[in-house]
Enzyme design. Structure first.
Site, PDB file in Angstrom:
ATOM      1  N   LYS A 105       0.789  -1.233   0.000  1.00  0.00           N
ATOM      2  CA  LYS A 105       0.000   0.000   0.000  1.00  0.00           C
ATOM      3  C   LYS A 105       0.826   1.292   0.000  1.00  0.00           C
ATOM      4  CE  LYS A 105      -3.347  -1.030  -0.616  1.00  0.00           C
ATOM      5  NZ  LYS A 105      -3.661  -1.695  -1.920  1.00  0.00           N
TER       6      LYS A 105
ATOM      7  N   HIS B 151       7.191  -7.465  -2.089  1.00  0.00           N
ATOM      8  CA  HIS B 151       7.044  -6.733  -0.817  1.00  0.00           C
ATOM      9  C   HIS B 151       8.016  -7.276   0.228  1.00  0.00           C
ATOM     10  CE1 HIS B 151       3.455  -4.677  -2.066  1.00  0.00           C
ATOM     11  NE2 HIS B 151       2.639  -5.691  -1.982  1.00  0.00           N
TER      12      HIS B 151
ATOM     13  N   SER C 102      -4.929   2.714   3.887  1.00  0.00           N
ATOM     14  CA  SER C 102      -5.082   2.058   2.591  1.00  0.00           C
ATOM     15  C   SER C 102      -5.135   0.530   2.770  1.00  0.00           C
ATOM     16  CB  SER C 102      -3.894   2.466   1.704  1.00  0.00           C
ATOM     17  OG  SER C 102      -4.004   1.912   0.426  1.00  0.00           O
TER      18      SER C 102
HETATM   19  P1  A3P Z   1      -5.121   4.674  -1.368  1.00  0.00           P
HETATM   20  O1  A3P Z   1      -5.763   3.418  -0.874  1.00  0.00           O
HETATM   21  O2  A3P Z   1      -4.696   5.588  -0.252  1.00  0.00           O
HETATM   22  O3  A3P Z   1      -5.920   5.387  -2.405  1.00  0.00           O
HETATM   23  P2  A3P Z   1      -0.156  -0.449  -3.623  1.00  0.00           P
HETATM   24  O4  A3P Z   1      -0.066  -0.433  -5.104  1.00  0.00           O
HETATM   25  O5  A3P Z   1       1.163  -0.520  -2.929  1.00  0.00           O
HETATM   26  O6  A3P Z   1      -1.111  -1.493  -3.160  1.00  0.00           O
HETATM   27  O7  A3P Z   1      -0.707   0.971  -3.149  1.00  0.00           O
HETATM   28  C1  A3P Z   1      -2.029   1.350  -3.426  1.00  0.00           C
HETATM   29  C2  A3P Z   1      -2.173   2.812  -3.055  1.00  0.00           C
HETATM   30  O8  A3P Z   1      -1.477   3.618  -4.034  1.00  0.00           O
HETATM   31  C3  A3P Z   1      -3.640   3.248  -3.096  1.00  0.00           C
HETATM   32  O9  A3P Z   1      -3.752   4.262  -2.083  1.00  0.00           O
HETATM   33  C4  A3P Z   1      -3.745   3.815  -4.503  1.00  0.00           C
HETATM   34  O10 A3P Z   1      -4.829   4.680  -4.700  1.00  0.00           O
HETATM   35  C5  A3P Z   1      -2.392   4.548  -4.606  1.00  0.00           C
HETATM   36  N1  A3P Z   1      -2.030   4.839  -6.009  1.00  0.00           N
HETATM   37  C6  A3P Z   1      -1.905   3.980  -7.030  1.00  0.00           C
HETATM   38  N2  A3P Z   1      -1.637   4.631  -8.176  1.00  0.00           N
HETATM   39  C7  A3P Z   1      -1.570   5.949  -7.863  1.00  0.00           C
HETATM   40  C8  A3P Z   1      -1.327   7.148  -8.621  1.00  0.00           C
HETATM   41  N3  A3P Z   1      -1.120   7.122  -9.930  1.00  0.00           N
HETATM   42  N4  A3P Z   1      -1.350   8.324  -7.961  1.00  0.00           N
HETATM   43  C9  A3P Z   1      -1.559   8.375  -6.631  1.00  0.00           C
HETATM   44  N5  A3P Z   1      -1.809   7.278  -5.859  1.00  0.00           N
HETATM   45  C10 A3P Z   1      -1.820   6.078  -6.469  1.00  0.00           C
END
Ligand code: A3P
Length: 287
Positions: free
Chosen positions: A44, A99, A129
């Site tokens: 996340k 991860h 998140s």
């Molecule tokens: P939120 O749940 O706070 O919206 P991961 O890929 O490590 O699982 O992380 C997911 C988080 O990264 C989510 O956060 C997602 O919305 C955010 N995320 C993914 N792509 C993004 C982008 N282009 N810009 C900003 N946040 C992004």
């Protein structure tokens, strides 16, 4: 339904794709190549965002290349059974993702010239998140409550282990030539500048048009609409879109809408204990 996590070296992992054997193989036997590039994060923290950025850079900003293959094939999760098969048959140079905490990372990496890009995010936003993600993804236990999830996160009793251990472990690599460290907050503040720095680290020259394409296609808006990024292609028994959205808010500071003052203070005390000794100032320390 209770989720039976896979435990490897004292850390629990989601069961759907990981097995003790695949984690062991990734750790002890996976042969890292000098031209491998690894995307490493705690969950996340912007993993899929960085996958998109790295693969857009690799393709010279061509979104068609990105869309031609699914996420997992493009940048395989080499710790998982399926991802490992892809990684082993992948033509070089490979982009790989995981991860893993540093102590479980492939041992063959440490004598190699392979590169790691490590993305770090404000742990309070990670926690929020992660809480929502655990509700929609069947490989994770549905949290009983936000308070319970907070306690589990603080004690490290969550899949992929403690955020504090993960970050402190990887921070030891800082300053090494083949290690690039960036925060989610920096990506938010200056995506173009971050892409330029990444290109430099990867020794890949992109002209302005290609950089514009990376920035445009890696924007939250573009990725939310892109089925290769937004997880909507995953079957409902893996990721239930009715229970949440993978690209949820994509902002900094959403923790302020979730933590009580007492929860935030309790978090800060533990954060200080773990992180206070580091000389590093993180972008969120001042807000
Ligand atoms: P939120 O749940 O706070 O919206 P991961 O890929 O490590 O699982 O992380 C997911 C988080 O990264 C989510 O956060 C997602 O919305 C955010 N995320 C993914 N792509 C993004 C982008 N282009 N810009 C900003 N946040 C992004």
């Amino acid at each position: 339904m209770a989720v039976e996590y896979v435990t490897y070296q004292g850390i629990k992992f989601p069961p759907a794709y990981n097995s003790e054997q695949s984690l062991h193989f990734a750790h002890k036997e996976f042969q890292v190549q000098d031209d491998d590039v690894f995307n490493v994060t705690y969950p996340k923290s912007g993993t899929v965002w960085m996958i998109e950025i790295l693969s857009l850079i690799r393709s010279g900003g061509d979104p068609a290349w990105n869309r031609a293959v699914l996420n997992s094939n493009r940048v395989p999760w080499f710790t998982t059974r399926l991802g490992l098969e892809t990684a082993l048959s992948y033509s070089r140079p490979r982009l790989l993702t995981c991860h893993l905490p540093v102590q479980l990372f492939p041992t063959s990496f440490f004598g190699s010239k392979a590169k790691v890009v490590y993305t770090l995010r404000n742990p309070k936003d990670v926690l929020v998140s992660y809480f929502y993600f655990s509700k929609m993804c069947s490989s994770y236990e549905d949290p009983e409550s936000f308070e319970q999830f907070l306690q589990d996160f603080l004690s490290g009793d969550v899949p992929h282990g403690s955020w504090f251990d993960h970050v402190r472990g990887w921070m030891e690599m800082k300053g090494k030539e083949n290690f690039f460290f960036i925060t989610y907050e920096e990506l938010q503040q200056d995506l173009r500048g971050s892409v330029r720095q990444l290109c430099q680290f990867l020794e890949q020259e992109l002209d302005d048009r290609a950089i514009n394409s990376v920035v445009e296609n890696a924007s939250f808006r573009a990725m939310k609409e892109n089925k290769m990024c937004n997880s909507t292609l995953l079957p409902r028994d893996i990721m239930d879109q009715k229970k949440g959205t993978f690209l949820r808010k994509g902002i900094c500071g959403d923790w302020k809408n979730h933590f009580t003052v007492a929860q935030s203070e309790a978090f800060d005390r533990i954060y200080q204990d773990w992180m206070g000794g580091l000389m590093e100032a993180f972008p969120w320390d001042s807000c």
